[in-house]
Design a protein around this motif. Sequence first.
Motif, PDB file in Angstrom:
ATOM      1  N   VAL A   1       1.269  -0.892  -0.267  1.00  0.00           N
ATOM      2  CA  VAL A   1      -0.152  -0.022   0.254  1.00  0.00           C
ATOM      3  C   VAL A   1       0.625   1.346  -0.182  1.00  0.00           C
ATOM      4  O   VAL A   1       1.882   1.477   0.696  1.00  0.00           O
ATOM      5  CB  VAL A   1      -1.092   0.197   1.070  1.00  0.00           C
ATOM      6  N   PRO A   2       0.596   2.226  -0.913  1.00  0.00           N
ATOM      7  CA  PRO A   2       1.295   3.073  -0.980  1.00  0.00           C
ATOM      8  C   PRO A   2       1.536   3.886   0.559  1.00  0.00           C
ATOM      9  O   PRO A   2       0.021   4.017   1.342  1.00  0.00           O
ATOM     10  CB  PRO A   2       0.756   3.736  -1.692  1.00  0.00           C
TER      11      PRO A   2
ATOM     12  N   VAL B   1      -1.942   5.895   5.256  1.00  0.00           N
ATOM     13  CA  VAL B   1      -2.435   7.110   5.970  1.00  0.00           C
ATOM     14  C   VAL B   1      -4.296   7.497   6.044  1.00  0.00           C
ATOM     15  O   VAL B   1      -4.196   7.919   6.862  1.00  0.00           O
ATOM     16  CB  VAL B   1      -1.663   8.706   5.782  1.00  0.00           C
ATOM     17  N   ILE B   2      -4.447   7.703   4.658  1.00  0.00           N
ATOM     18  CA  ILE B   2      -6.119   7.971   4.887  1.00  0.00           C
ATOM     19  C   ILE B   2      -6.736   6.857   5.195  1.00  0.00           C
ATOM     20  O   ILE B   2      -7.721   6.695   5.705  1.00  0.00           O
ATOM     21  CB  ILE B   2      -6.610   7.711   3.371  1.00  0.00           C
ATOM     22  N   LEU B   3      -6.337   5.527   5.148  1.00  0.00           N
ATOM     23  CA  LEU B   3      -6.803   4.511   5.687  1.00  0.00           C
ATOM     24  C   LEU B   3      -7.032   4.434   6.857  1.00  0.00           C
ATOM     25  O   LEU B   3      -7.968   3.635   7.394  1.00  0.00           O
ATOM     26  CB  LEU B   3      -6.438   3.253   4.846  1.00  0.00           C
ATOM     27  N   ILE B   4      -6.164   4.060   7.535  1.00  0.00           N
ATOM     28  CA  ILE B   4      -5.437   4.548   8.888  1.00  0.00           C
ATOM     29  C   ILE B   4      -6.115   5.513   9.717  1.00  0.00           C
ATOM     30  O   ILE B   4      -6.811   5.038  10.985  1.00  0.00           O
ATOM     31  CB  ILE B   4      -3.870   4.391   9.257  1.00  0.00           C
ATOM     32  N   THR B   5      -6.116   6.687   8.757  1.00  0.00           N
ATOM     33  CA  THR B   5      -7.605   7.747   9.808  1.00  0.00           C
ATOM     34  C   THR B   5      -8.935   7.043   9.544  1.00  0.00           C
ATOM     35  O   THR B   5      -9.548   7.246  10.893  1.00  0.00           O
ATOM     36  CB  THR B   5      -7.049   8.799   8.950  1.00  0.00           C
TER      37      THR B   5
ATOM     38  N   LEU C   1       2.662   7.371  10.168  1.00  0.00           N
ATOM     39  CA  LEU C   1       1.415   6.279  10.641  1.00  0.00           C
ATOM     40  C   LEU C   1       0.747   6.405  12.217  1.00  0.00           C
ATOM     41  O   LEU C   1      -0.445   6.734  11.830  1.00  0.00           O
ATOM     42  CB  LEU C   1       1.706   4.712   9.924  1.00  0.00           C
ATOM     43  N   MET C   2       1.546   7.157  12.732  1.00  0.00           N
ATOM     44  CA  MET C   2       1.305   7.114  14.351  1.00  0.00           C
ATOM     45  C   MET C   2       0.510   8.738  14.166  1.00  0.00           C
ATOM     46  O   MET C   2      -0.067   8.256  15.069  1.00  0.00           O
ATOM     47  CB  MET C   2       2.718   7.119  15.388  1.00  0.00           C
ATOM     48  N   ILE C   3       1.197   9.727  14.061  1.00  0.00           N
ATOM     49  CA  ILE C   3       0.572  11.400  14.025  1.00  0.00           C
ATOM     50  C   ILE C   3      -0.953  11.138  13.724  1.00  0.00           C
ATOM     51  O   ILE C   3      -1.590  11.084  14.522  1.00  0.00           O
ATOM     52  CB  ILE C   3       1.337  11.974  13.509  1.00  0.00           C
ATOM     53  N   PRO C   4      -0.799  10.932  12.397  1.00  0.00           N
ATOM     54  CA  PRO C   4      -2.456  10.094  12.166  1.00  0.00           C
ATOM     55  C   PRO C   4      -3.747  10.123  12.813  1.00  0.00           C
ATOM     56  O   PRO C   4      -4.551   9.342  12.720  1.00  0.00           O
ATOM     57  CB  PRO C   4      -2.524  10.105  11.050  1.00  0.00           C
ATOM     58  N   GLY C   5      -3.221   8.645  13.188  1.00  0.00           N
ATOM     59  CA  GLY C   5      -3.435   7.191  14.016  1.00  0.00           C
ATOM     60  C   GLY C   5      -3.794   8.290  15.204  1.00  0.00           C
ATOM     61  O   GLY C   5      -5.069   8.231  16.220  1.00  0.00           O
ATOM     62  N   THR C   6      -3.081   8.975  15.820  1.00  0.00           N
ATOM     63  CA  THR C   6      -3.166   9.172  17.202  1.00  0.00           C
ATOM     64  C   THR C   6      -4.468  10.913  17.213  1.00  0.00           C
ATOM     65  O   THR C   6      -5.458  10.804  17.857  1.00  0.00           O
ATOM     66  CB  THR C   6      -1.861  10.110  17.053  1.00  0.00           C
TER      67      THR C   6
ATOM     68  N   LEU D   1      -9.415  14.551   5.539  1.00  0.00           N
ATOM     69  CA  LEU D   1      -8.715  14.909   4.526  1.00  0.00           C
ATOM     70  C   LEU D   1      -7.906  15.586   4.961  1.00  0.00           C
ATOM     71  O   LEU D   1      -6.450  15.700   3.917  1.00  0.00           O
ATOM     72  CB  LEU D   1      -9.726  15.398   3.383  1.00  0.00           C
ATOM     73  N   LEU D   2      -7.807  16.564   5.847  1.00  0.00           N
ATOM     74  CA  LEU D   2      -7.000  17.778   6.426  1.00  0.00           C
ATOM     75  C   LEU D   2      -5.836  17.488   6.984  1.00  0.00           C
ATOM     76  O   LEU D   2      -5.013  17.606   6.949  1.00  0.00           O
ATOM     77  CB  LEU D   2      -7.801  18.683   6.969  1.00  0.00           C
ATOM     78  N   LEU D   3      -6.174  15.813   7.296  1.00  0.00           N
ATOM     79  CA  LEU D   3      -4.990  15.680   8.183  1.00  0.00           C
ATOM     80  C   LEU D   3      -4.289  14.957   7.418  1.00  0.00           C
ATOM     81  O   LEU D   3      -2.817  14.772   7.174  1.00  0.00           O
ATOM     82  CB  LEU D   3      -5.328  14.524   9.337  1.00  0.00           C
ATOM     83  N   SER D   4      -4.685  14.321   6.085  1.00  0.00           N
ATOM     84  CA  SER D   4      -3.833  13.923   5.145  1.00  0.00           C
ATOM     85  C   SER D   4      -2.999  14.836   4.692  1.00  0.00           C
ATOM     86  O   SER D   4      -1.903  14.806   3.896  1.00  0.00           O
ATOM     87  CB  SER D   4      -4.800  12.896   3.840  1.00  0.00           C
TER      88      SER D   4
END
Length: 573
Positions: free
Chosen positions: A430-431, A436-440, A477-482, A525-528
Amino acid sequence: MAALGALVKKAWSVRRVLVLLCAPLALVPVLLSLPPKEGRCLYVILLMALYWCTEALPLAVTALLPIVLFPFLGILPSSKVCPQYFLDTNFLFLSGLIMASAIEEWNLHRRIALRVLMLVGVQPARLILGMMLTTSFLSMWLSNTASTAMMLPIANAILKSLFGEKNTSKDMNRENEENQASLQQNKLYTVPTEMQFLASTEDKDLTEEKEITSDALSDLKKEEEYKANIWKGFLISIPYAASIGGTATLTGTAPNLILLGQLKSYFPECDVVNFGSWFMFAFPLMLVFLLMGWLWISILYGGINLRFAEQAIFFLFCMFAIMLFSRDPKFIPGWASLFAPGFISDAVTGITIVIILFFFPSEKPSFRWWFDLKAPNTEMQPLLTWRKAQETVPWNIILLLGGGFAMAKGCEESGLSVWIGGRLHPLEGVPPPVAVILITIVIALFTEFASNTATIIIFLPVLAELAIRLKVNPLYLMIPGTIGCSYAFMLPVSTPPNSIAFSSGHLMVKDMARTGLLMNVMGVLLLSLAMNTWAKSIFQLGTFPAWANIHAENATTPLTAVENVTLSALNKI
């Protein structure tokens, strides 16, 4: 109704007991299907996750389970588990909680809210903006729940005052308009006397009366709908602003601190994330999201002299924020560089300021007392008493944080995190931007039904191992998850602020679902966008850092082939 309520309460109690007793037995197959140590650790994590999601035990009590289960199951000795409950991060969060208690004690939050509202004016959209700005600012330092609970009474008072004034003026205007319309319809401008008017319109009175009454009822209905929409807009904006504002600082919400604690656990050499660097990344994101959220809610729903105690709290509050920002901002030397490297942390700053609260006087000292023998010997009241702190500080949050850190330590020591990473092969192609989008999205949906603290505790170890498998910076990955854990807007049960606003009785579930759906989409979207623009330079996300490489070397199956693919994809963003 009372009998029905008692029956529901009894059913809920039975459900909690069943979960409490059956969950340990239902998870036994986990122990048998994995290697011994990893299986035991996963058993404890799933048990805690189940208890957290169902609240079969109080959240803080569930957080204490590692102290009992890790030593008994041979995962970690108690000498390694117990220190996780009193880490540097816990005391940083504690300092924020005590500071919030002092602000609430002297009503500084009300003064800030009133000042902001005086600046924005009384037009409803501006008032909503003022409420959102105030709530988000408070939520940067206070808990989201406390900020919402503080601001809702202020919003209610403003709305009652506003609608009281609007009712009078609208009624008068409507009455004038109806009178003028009646005169024009009957062409009475040339009638010289009232008697002639009565004579000429005698047959039309009943018809006109019905028309006017019908128009008045229609206008009244529209006005009531307008009021109801404004109420909804006000009430729904406050919990949303609290959730958004909490993402701007490390102390604003528990998931941010859990990220910091688990980074130190998994990657001890990582010093990129601190109060200053996080604020530089998250504050612009918060402002943009807050502005877009305000526009969406607005479209959808339509200085006083401070007392001495308030001045002191405001000064200490500003010092608290300034010292946290300036300790180690990375782009310039901070004040911590004056001391031995590694000795000063954000927790030292926070506890230093809060200690002052307990002895600084709440009234201006009088020097006459020393020279006047007849002056009463009254005890000085500090800005904050320990009794008040005991009553208002949610101490269970400290245990909850400790439980999360203990869980992370258990994952690392038992090898469970490496085992999880080995099962993430399907995601290796996965790119990174798509990841990032999927995780969020996944975490934002999960946290609609579970607490954001429990969600991030469960997901962060998985995201850390996934980043290592993908050979991308773990922070990517960890920041957008948080932050995604704070983007729960659709349901009343998603967050305590949502529940508080919903309990007012002016909102329905469909109101929150309709408004929150687009809020979630905008947040993702904004987080991405943030992660692929300014966050790259702040956190150096385009490279696989040395501190993550040290952790990767301990993994059983490093993926050298994936490194070039994912890094090149990330650098092209």
